[in-house]
Design an enzyme around this catalytic site. Structure first.
Site, mmCIF file in Angstrom:
data_model
loop_
_atom_site.group_PDB
_atom_site.id
_atom_site.type_symbol
_atom_site.label_atom_id
_atom_site.label_comp_id
_atom_site.label_asym_id
_atom_site.label_seq_id
_atom_site.Cartn_x
_atom_site.Cartn_y
_atom_site.Cartn_z
ATOM 1 N N PRO A 1 0.799 -1.225 0.000
ATOM 2 C CA PRO A 1 0.000 0.000 0.000
ATOM 3 C C PRO A 1 0.836 1.282 0.000
ATOM 4 O O PRO A 1 0.873 2.025 0.984
ATOM 5 C CB PRO A 1 -0.824 -0.129 1.284
ATOM 6 N N CYS A 2 1.455 1.572 -1.145
ATOM 7 C CA CYS A 2 2.271 2.784 -1.226
ATOM 8 C C CYS A 2 1.438 4.045 -1.050
ATOM 9 O O CYS A 2 1.971 5.110 -0.707
ATOM 10 C CB CYS A 2 3.028 2.824 -2.548
#
Length: 258
Positions: free
Chosen positions: A216-217
């Site tokens: 989950p950048c």
């Protein structure tokens, strides 16, 4: 065992069990690629489904240069869950669950869900795009409202790390530890990895993330909690929308953006 499950078992034992598919989500049509035992890549929505698939496969081909994998032209283009190994089905279903948002997970109706003949997700009515597989999702530790987290963290999704540099893997491990609705900064991750001077390298690694949103950048922000850059979809707007759907908390409010 169902026929679909039996097909997946056979596929997992096959040397040619590579494939890719488009799938609908609340924020648009995403793409996934797999080998028999793990996910090779995921791609957030581009301008249209074909552009999304093309970007994912092009970047994946570059990453797997020299690897012992079949040519992409021989990979299966799947149009149903029955054509996919279990690792890919779980990735699609889990991402759909995550991007449906915290309100849907809490039992509230999704936008457009009550309109006759309408599906709230872009692309869901396209025969080339996988529809809603959320009923197939099996989290290792189901999220509950009691523990304050109703969205899946997707830690159980197996990822194929071929071609991913060691530093990037370390960055991605830290990103995966951030729960839905929470955020950290590039500087925070840099400090965990050795010092603030690594913040730019952290940002570059996240910009090249081949597994969003399982990695989950979008939960990693710039200094001062500014959105920072984002290479997927419509850039920072997509990043903010994903955080909104997760109910990212700020200053005691339920969402940063509502």
């Amino acid at each position: 065992m169902s026929a679909a499950a039996a097909f997946r078992v056979d596929l997992a034992d096959a040397s040619f069990g590579y494939g890719h598919a488009l799938f609908a989500t609340r924020i648009g049509v995403c793409a996934v690629a797999w080998q028999p035992q793990a996910v090779l890549a995921l791609q957030l929505p581009e301008a249209d489904g074909q552009s999304t698939r093309a970007r994912m496969l092009q970047e994946l081909a570059q990453r797997l240069t020299g690897a012992d994998v079949p040519p992409q032209a021989d990979w299966l283009q799947a149009h149903s869950a029955a054509q996919m190994p279990e690792c890919a089905v779980q990735a699609v279903a889990g991402v759909q669950q995550l991007m449906a948002g915290w309100r849907a997970a809490a039992g509230e109706a999704e936008d457009g869900a009550g309109e006759e003949g309408a599906h709230p997700w872009p692309g869901a009515d396209d025969a080339q795009v996988l529809g809603d597989l959320r009923a197939d999702y099996r989290a290792e530790a189901p999220a509950t409202a009691a523990d304050g987290q109703v969205l899946p963290q997707l830690l159980e999704i197996a990822l194929d790390w071929q071609g991913v540099p060691e530093f990037a893997r370390n960055v991605y491990a830290l990103a995966r530890a951030i729960a839905p609705g929470q955020t950290r900064t590039y500087g925070d991750l840099a400090a965990d990895l050795g010092g603030p001077g690594l913040a730019r390298a952290v940002g570059q690694a996240l910009g090249a993330n081949p597994f969003a949103p399982v990695v989950p950048c979008h939960r990693v922000l710039a200094a001062g909690r500014e959105p920072g850059g984002f290479s997927g979809g419509q850039g920072a707007l997509t990043k903010l929308r994903m955080l909104e759907l997760e109910g990212a908390a700020w200053g005691g409010t339920r969402s940063l953006f509502e």
